[in-house]
Design an enzyme around this catalytic site. Structure first.
Site, PDB file in Angstrom:
ATOM      1  N   PHE A 122       0.867  -1.191   0.000  1.00  0.00           N
ATOM      2  CA  PHE A 122       0.000   0.000   0.000  1.00  0.00           C
ATOM      3  C   PHE A 122       0.896   1.231   0.000  1.00  0.00           C
ATOM      4  CE2 PHE A 122      -2.570   3.023   2.716  1.00  0.00           C
ATOM      5  CZ  PHE A 122      -3.740   3.055   1.986  1.00  0.00           C
ATOM      6  N   ALA A 123       0.824   2.039  -1.050  1.00  0.00           N
ATOM      7  CA  ALA A 123       1.759   3.158  -1.187  1.00  0.00           C
ATOM      8  C   ALA A 123       1.013   4.492  -1.097  1.00  0.00           C
ATOM      9  CB  ALA A 123       2.519   3.035  -2.503  1.00  0.00           C
ATOM     10  N   SER A 131       0.761  11.827   8.109  1.00  0.00           N
ATOM     11  CA  SER A 131      -0.559  11.976   8.737  1.00  0.00           C
ATOM     12  C   SER A 131      -1.489  12.797   7.849  1.00  0.00           C
ATOM     13  CB  SER A 131      -0.408  12.657  10.097  1.00  0.00           C
ATOM     14  OG  SER A 131       0.222  11.774  10.997  1.00  0.00           O
ATOM     15  N   ILE A 156       7.298   2.084   2.861  1.00  0.00           N
ATOM     16  CA  ILE A 156       6.249   1.228   2.300  1.00  0.00           C
ATOM     17  C   ILE A 156       6.475  -0.237   2.714  1.00  0.00           C
ATOM     18  CG2 ILE A 156       5.068   0.508   0.160  1.00  0.00           C
ATOM     19  CD1 ILE A 156       4.756   3.545   1.053  1.00  0.00           C
ATOM     20  N   ASP A 241      -9.665   2.258   7.582  1.00  0.00           N
ATOM     21  CA  ASP A 241     -10.661   1.954   8.634  1.00  0.00           C
ATOM     22  C   ASP A 241     -10.637   0.458   8.954  1.00  0.00           C
ATOM     23  OD1 ASP A 241     -11.625   4.514   8.955  1.00  0.00           O
ATOM     24  OD2 ASP A 241     -13.368   4.244   7.648  1.00  0.00           O
ATOM     25  N   ARG A 244      -7.224  -0.807  10.438  1.00  0.00           N
ATOM     26  CA  ARG A 244      -7.007  -0.452  11.845  1.00  0.00           C
ATOM     27  C   ARG A 244      -7.610  -1.492  12.778  1.00  0.00           C
ATOM     28  NH1 ARG A 244      -8.092   5.856  10.274  1.00  0.00           N
ATOM     29  NH2 ARG A 244      -5.958   6.187   9.511  1.00  0.00           N
ATOM     30  N   GLN A 280       2.358  -8.513  45.878  1.00  0.00           N
ATOM     31  CA  GLN A 280       1.219  -7.745  45.367  1.00  0.00           C
ATOM     32  C   GLN A 280       1.626  -6.689  44.338  1.00  0.00           C
ATOM     33  OE1 GLN A 280      -0.885  -6.428  48.866  1.00  0.00           O
ATOM     34  NE2 GLN A 280      -1.937  -8.391  49.071  1.00  0.00           N
ATOM     35  N   GLU A 364      -0.497   2.909  10.071  1.00  0.00           N
ATOM     36  CA  GLU A 364      -1.941   2.921   9.776  1.00  0.00           C
ATOM     37  C   GLU A 364      -2.663   4.006  10.595  1.00  0.00           C
ATOM     38  OE1 GLU A 364      -3.927  -0.718   8.816  1.00  0.00           O
ATOM     39  OE2 GLU A 364      -2.068  -1.655   8.156  1.00  0.00           O
TER      40      GLU A 364
HETATM   41  N1  COS Z   1     -14.314   6.514   4.718  1.00  0.00           N
HETATM   42  C1  COS Z   1     -14.790   7.009   3.542  1.00  0.00           C
HETATM   43  N2  COS Z   1     -14.568   8.273   3.133  1.00  0.00           N
HETATM   44  C2  COS Z   1     -13.837   9.067   3.942  1.00  0.00           C
HETATM   45  C3  COS Z   1     -13.322   8.623   5.178  1.00  0.00           C
HETATM   46  C4  COS Z   1     -13.578   7.282   5.555  1.00  0.00           C
HETATM   47  N3  COS Z   1     -13.131   6.789   6.699  1.00  0.00           N
HETATM   48  N4  COS Z   1     -12.636   9.620   5.750  1.00  0.00           N
HETATM   49  C5  COS Z   1     -12.725  10.664   4.922  1.00  0.00           C
HETATM   50  N5  COS Z   1     -13.455  10.340   3.828  1.00  0.00           N
HETATM   51  C6  COS Z   1     -13.830  11.184   2.706  1.00  0.00           C
HETATM   52  C7  COS Z   1     -14.575  12.390   3.219  1.00  0.00           C
HETATM   53  O1  COS Z   1     -15.959  12.124   3.338  1.00  0.00           O
HETATM   54  C8  COS Z   1     -14.291  13.437   2.159  1.00  0.00           C
HETATM   55  O2  COS Z   1     -15.135  13.240   1.067  1.00  0.00           O
HETATM   56  P1  COS Z   1     -16.016  14.472   0.491  1.00  0.00           P
HETATM   57  O3  COS Z   1     -14.991  15.464   0.021  1.00  0.00           O
HETATM   58  O4  COS Z   1     -16.791  13.852  -0.611  1.00  0.00           O
HETATM   59  O5  COS Z   1     -16.824  14.956   1.628  1.00  0.00           O
HETATM   60  C9  COS Z   1     -12.878  13.087   1.700  1.00  0.00           C
HETATM   61  O6  COS Z   1     -12.658  11.720   2.071  1.00  0.00           O
HETATM   62  C10 COS Z   1     -11.842  13.955   2.374  1.00  0.00           C
HETATM   63  O7  COS Z   1     -12.014  13.785   3.765  1.00  0.00           O
HETATM   64  P2  COS Z   1     -11.442  14.816   4.822  1.00  0.00           P
HETATM   65  O8  COS Z   1     -11.795  16.200   4.419  1.00  0.00           O
HETATM   66  O9  COS Z   1     -11.868  14.327   6.165  1.00  0.00           O
HETATM   67  O10 COS Z   1      -9.870  14.647   4.607  1.00  0.00           O
HETATM   68  P3  COS Z   1      -8.690  15.138   5.503  1.00  0.00           P
HETATM   69  O11 COS Z   1      -7.567  15.502   4.629  1.00  0.00           O
HETATM   70  O12 COS Z   1      -9.157  16.181   6.469  1.00  0.00           O
HETATM   71  O13 COS Z   1      -8.334  13.770   6.278  1.00  0.00           O
HETATM   72  C11 COS Z   1      -7.401  12.441   8.012  1.00  0.00           C
HETATM   73  C12 COS Z   1      -7.745  13.823   7.483  1.00  0.00           C
HETATM   74  C13 COS Z   1      -6.642  12.671   9.283  1.00  0.00           C
HETATM   75  C14 COS Z   1      -8.674  11.648   8.315  1.00  0.00           C
HETATM   76  C15 COS Z   1      -6.572  11.639   6.989  1.00  0.00           C
HETATM   77  O14 COS Z   1      -5.585  12.444   6.437  1.00  0.00           O
HETATM   78  C16 COS Z   1      -5.923  10.421   7.614  1.00  0.00           C
HETATM   79  O15 COS Z   1      -6.558   9.411   7.891  1.00  0.00           O
HETATM   80  N6  COS Z   1      -4.598  10.498   7.853  1.00  0.00           N
HETATM   81  C17 COS Z   1      -3.843   9.400   8.355  1.00  0.00           C
HETATM   82  C18 COS Z   1      -3.298   8.609   7.220  1.00  0.00           C
HETATM   83  C19 COS Z   1      -2.668   7.358   7.720  1.00  0.00           C
HETATM   84  O16 COS Z   1      -3.259   6.577   8.450  1.00  0.00           O
HETATM   85  N7  COS Z   1      -1.427   7.143   7.323  1.00  0.00           N
HETATM   86  C20 COS Z   1      -0.733   5.992   7.750  1.00  0.00           C
HETATM   87  C21 COS Z   1       0.129   5.513   6.693  1.00  0.00           C
HETATM   88  S1  COS Z   1      -0.653   4.417   5.641  1.00  0.00           S
HETATM   89  S2  COS Z   1      -0.101   2.683   6.423  1.00  0.00           S
END
Ligand code: COS
Length: 383
Positions: A122-123, A131, A156, A241, A244, A280, A364
């Protein structure tokens, strides 16, 4: 949701035996050699571990989320690097294709991922986009029947082993938001794709990460996941999601392993004329760890069941990831403490777990990102 308790129990028994008899005895070896032996990878393929979550019609076991987390509780009972080699095929590497891929993409890639013939990676992360995933800069410019990709992906997991990458890149350079991002399936032999040096990490030896570099890398337009531009960020978020929850279940497994080792040590180690488990202050540490592992297990099972019922579990998955990964950090710390000097010495393996589990709070999505996801969802619900 458990479809057939008897079949599932057999699978869990098989995995548990494999972990005890084949993986645990090789923990030290993979840490030293920084590599999962080929014969163990072959056995994992044989057991179907590369295809746990891939639908049965594509040759996987098609486990429900509840069944998958129950398997992860077992797989977590050994060094996390073992899980890592098949983890991306079940999770972040394949799920984009499973959730949003076209029928052709699924038919072409999923059977090979299910058997482990191909490894998927996953890239998403980049040198300047971790973040803040939506700020990624890797670009994909349409050129006839192809896209031309330029950019670098960082840290990655399984990149050195991967046959394909689920790549998130910006197809619309004028749109700096999430909707300018698309997801692609990129084969490792694509012209213009190269790998960086394998990263040296704090722990999880045997699980590899590196940079993936795209220089005018040409990818067939047919490889855009789902066939449409602009959906890549949402695909990535849905994949995360789900991922996690799986990571949370792995944290539960590691927690339970560390508690078992700690209880055994506390029962055997004599100080002041009796086993230290009779003191304890030691009991308090064991009890705190048990309580946290049990809470994490219950949370993960609840969220998995909700996911199987079709509920949106974005908040619950973030709660699980945050709690279970923080808890296993505290549990590993207490395991070192209960083991005393032995906990700090490599031969006992406890210090290795202490370093290994540190990653769970980071990848993640960091704990701080989980907090942000949870609170934002709460505020959105009320609005
Ligand atoms: N499921 C489906 N759609 C989602 C979603 C989810 N869980 N989370 C966000 N979206 C959608 C939103 O609904 C939005 O769509 P619309 O524009 O149509 O409304 C779009 O994606 C953008 O969402 P948002 O505005 O919330 O984006 P952000 O840039 O604010 O996101 C977070 C912020 C923090 C949520 C995001 O950048 C994130 O998860 N970062 C962490 C990344 C990560 O885990 N990296 C680890 C490395 S990968 S192993």
């Amino acid at each position: 949701m458990i479809r057939d308790q008897e079949i599932l129990s057999q699978l869990l028994d098989t995995i548990s035996r494999f972990v005890r008899e084949r993986l645990v005895p090789n923990e030290e070896r993979i840490a030293e050699e920084d590599c999962i032996p080929a014969e163990i990878v072959a056995e994992m393929k044989e057991l179907g571990l590369f295809g746990l979550s891939i639908p049965e019609e594509y040759g996987g076991l098609g486990l429900t989320m509840e069944e998958e987390v129950l398997c992860a509780f077992e797989i977590g009972q050994t060094s996390p690097a073992f899980r890592s080699i098949f983890g991306t095929n079940n999770g972040i590497g394949s799920q984009g294709i499973i959730m949003d891929g076209t029928p052709e993409q699924k038919a072409h890639y999923l059977p090979k991922l299910a058997t482990g013939e191909m490894i998927a990676s996953f890239a998403l992360t980049e040198p300047n986009a971790g973040s803040d995933a939506a700020s990624l800069r890797t670009s994909a410019r349409r050129d006839g029947d192809h896209y031309v990709i330029n950019g670098t992906k960082r840290f990655i997991t399984n990149a050195p082993e991967a046959s394909i990458f689920t790549l998130m890149a910006r197809t619309n350079p004028d749109d700096k938001s999430a909707s300018g991002i698309s997801a692609f399936i990129v084969e490792k032999d694509s012209p213009g794709l190269s790998l960086g040096k394998i990263d040296k990490k704090m722990g999880q030896k045997g699980a590899h990460t590196c940079d993936v570099i795209f220089e005018d890398c040409r990818v067939p337009a047919a490889n855009i996941i789902g066939g449409i531009e602009g959906m890549g960020f949402k695909t990535a978020m849905k994949v995360l999601d789900r991922g996690r929850l799986h990571i949370s279940a792995t944290c539960v497994g590691v927690s339970e392993r560390l508690i078992r080792d700690s209880v055994r040590y506390a029962a055997e180690r004599i100080q002041f004329g009796k086993p230290i488990g009779e003191f304890q202050l030691i009991q308090a540490m064991l009890a705190d760890s048990k309580m946290e592992a049990y809470a994490a297990r219950c949370m993960v099972l609840d969220a998995a069941r909700r996911k199987d019922l079709g509920e949106n579990i974005s908040t619950e998955a973030a709660c699980c990831k945050m709690f279970a990964s923080e808890a296993v950090g505290r549990i590993a710390d207490r395991a070192v403490q209960v083991h005393g000097g032995a906990g700090y010495i490599t031969d006992y393996g406890i210090e290795r777990f202490y370093r290994d589990v540190r990653l769970f709070r980071i990848y993640e999505g960091t704990t701080q990102i989980q907090q942000l996801v949870i609170a934002r969802n709460m505020l959105r619900e009320i609005a």
